[in-house]
Design an enzyme around this catalytic site. Structure first.
Site, mmCIF file in Angstrom:
data_model
loop_
_atom_site.group_PDB
_atom_site.id
_atom_site.type_symbol
_atom_site.label_atom_id
_atom_site.label_comp_id
_atom_site.label_asym_id
_atom_site.label_seq_id
_atom_site.Cartn_x
_atom_site.Cartn_y
_atom_site.Cartn_z
ATOM 1 N N HIS A 254 0.821 -1.212 0.000
ATOM 2 C CA HIS A 254 0.000 0.000 0.000
ATOM 3 C C HIS A 254 0.855 1.262 0.000
ATOM 4 C CE1 HIS A 254 0.403 -0.573 4.470
ATOM 5 N NE2 HIS A 254 0.527 0.737 4.438
ATOM 6 N N ASP A 287 -0.071 -7.750 0.765
ATOM 7 C CA ASP A 287 0.348 -6.357 0.890
ATOM 8 C C ASP A 287 1.869 -6.310 0.935
ATOM 9 O OD1 ASP A 287 0.450 -3.641 1.280
ATOM 10 O OD2 ASP A 287 -0.282 -3.677 3.338
ATOM 11 N N SER A 366 4.531 1.050 8.506
ATOM 12 C CA SER A 366 4.199 0.142 7.408
ATOM 13 C C SER A 366 5.443 -0.235 6.625
ATOM 14 C CB SER A 366 3.194 0.798 6.461
ATOM 15 O OG SER A 366 1.899 0.732 6.971
#
Length: 409
Positions: A254, A287, A366
């Site tokens: 992402h 992801d 992330s």
């Protein structure tokens, strides 16, 4: 260059936990086994978290963390050797951190005892269950596909996970939120299809990806790990990988969706170009992303989580195992794996096959590498919108989907 392989080849909520940084005490003593290495920084962090969660002495927590690799190796070997007789495995922290292996036939317990004896884990125990791990995964995949379809038009998503300890699936509804007609149909279908193999529950906090938009809006930045900056995005670099075309940094998919070219901060407080996104996935199938390194001489490729953790291979996730992440916002944090093969609802996205743990994280983390000692486990994806909890993409799938090999140091 030596390719990394899974340890002995083989697979793969939320509690408020203490945030543990890398500023820890001097190295702790290992177990009584003289051949056991001393704890790494990440293992000390995991032991500190384990001691706090389970109200253990530091010595006992260190002992449990040190033997995690042996226990997960046993579970991974049994996954292949038992095949359809394997019902899953978990580390039972409520009973001394022992390995518990589920088998579908009582006779399979003998194989478990033999493997455990060779690994010096005599307290390993077995339970007999109805459904194999293969069956649970097939059921979970079928349910995940229906959840993903129903969540597309819904303001609040359904989620699910395999609950290996109960030999069941769990379907989670957003607490206090109205379901759409499509979601109600999925709940009815699942109850009818899976019967007593399904538990219906609820979750309190929505899940979201944890990239940092606006680069500097995350506070505090750059505690640990290597921050990578894209177009109005800051994330963290996970592991290094390679293929015949060159070297790559792995991060969350992402993050790559919002930026194509990445930079890293230099010691002179300027920024140096790293490279462009070569490939990524952000959606149902995971992801993860790989950023091709423009200048491998600058990076000096090696099997490390930047800057200090040596990675020698990768492994699968097991409930009860303690893992850590090294993020550029919250630094080292560790937690217990609580769910595997989880279906997670993000805003406008549903991801299947993910892993939940209790570690704390925040925006900008992330893409962090999730690992146990020197073994890679995943790439941080996100967490709940309130309180602690971490969602990661299993590294086994990320490597396979991206077509790269983990760089072992």
């Amino acid at each position: 260059m030596k390719a990394s392989t899974p340890r002995r080849r083989l697979l793969w909520p939320i509690l408020a936990s203490l945030t543990v940084t890398c500023a820890l005490a001097s190295p702790a003593a290992g177990s009584s086994d003289r051949t056991t290495p001393r704890l790494s920084t990440a293992q000390r962090a995991a032991a500190t978290q384990l001691a706090a969660d389970q109200h253990l002495s530091a010595q006992e927590a260190q002992r449990r963390v040190l033997r995690q690799d042996r226990l997960t190796d046993v579970a991974t070997a049994l996954r292949t050797s038992l095949a359809s007789r394997f019902g899953g495995a978990w580390i039972d922290q409520e009973h001394g951190g022992r390995l518990t292996v589920a088998v579908t036939r009582p006779a399979a317990a003998a194989s478990v005892r033999q493997q455990a004896a060779r690994a010096q884990a005599p307290d390993t125990t077995t339970v007999v269950v109805r459904r194999s791990w293969q069956q649970l995964n097939r059921m979970s995949d079928t349910l995940a596909r229906r959840i993903a379809a129903a969540n597309k038009s819904a303001p609040h998503g359904l989620q699910s996970a395999v609950v290996v300890q109960d030999n069941k699936l769990r379907l989670d509804l957003p607490r206090g939120k109205a379901l759409t007609g499509a979601q109600r149909s999925v709940v009815r279908w699942a109850q009818h299809t899976f019967g007593d193999a399904l538990t219906v529950s609820s979750y309190a906090h929505a899940s979201k990806p944890f990239y940092c938009g606006g680069q500097y809006s995350c506070d505090p930045p750059l505690r640990s790990g290597l921050a990578i900056y894209g177009s109005n995005v800051r994330c963290t670099s996970a592991f290094m990988a390679y293929d015949s075309y060159g070297y790559y940094m792995m991060t969350a998919g992402h993050c790559a969706e919002d930026s194509s070219y990445w930079q890293v901060p230099t010691y002179s407080y300027g920024y140096q170009g790293v490279g462009s996104v070569a490939d990524y996935t952000f959606g149902y199938y995971g992801d993860s992303a790989v950023v091709r390194i423009d200048d491998s001489d600058w990076w000096q490729p090696r099997g490390w989580v930047y800057p200090s953790t040596r990675i020698t291979g990768w492994g699968y996730d097991y409930v009860g195992q303690y893992v850590c992440k090294q993020g550029s916002t919250t630094g080292y944090t560790c937690g217990q794996i609580t769910e595997t093969d989880a279906t997670v609802s993000y805003p406008d996205r549903t991801l299947a096959g993910m892993t939940w743990s209790t570690a704390c994280d925040a925006a900008g983390d992330s893409g962090s590498g999730v690992y146990d000692g020197s073994t890679a486990h995943g790439i941080l994806s996100g967490g709940p919108d309130s309180g602690c909890g971490m969602i990661h993409e299993p590294v086994s799938r990320a490597l396979s989907d991206r077509g790269v090999t983990l760089l072992a140091g």
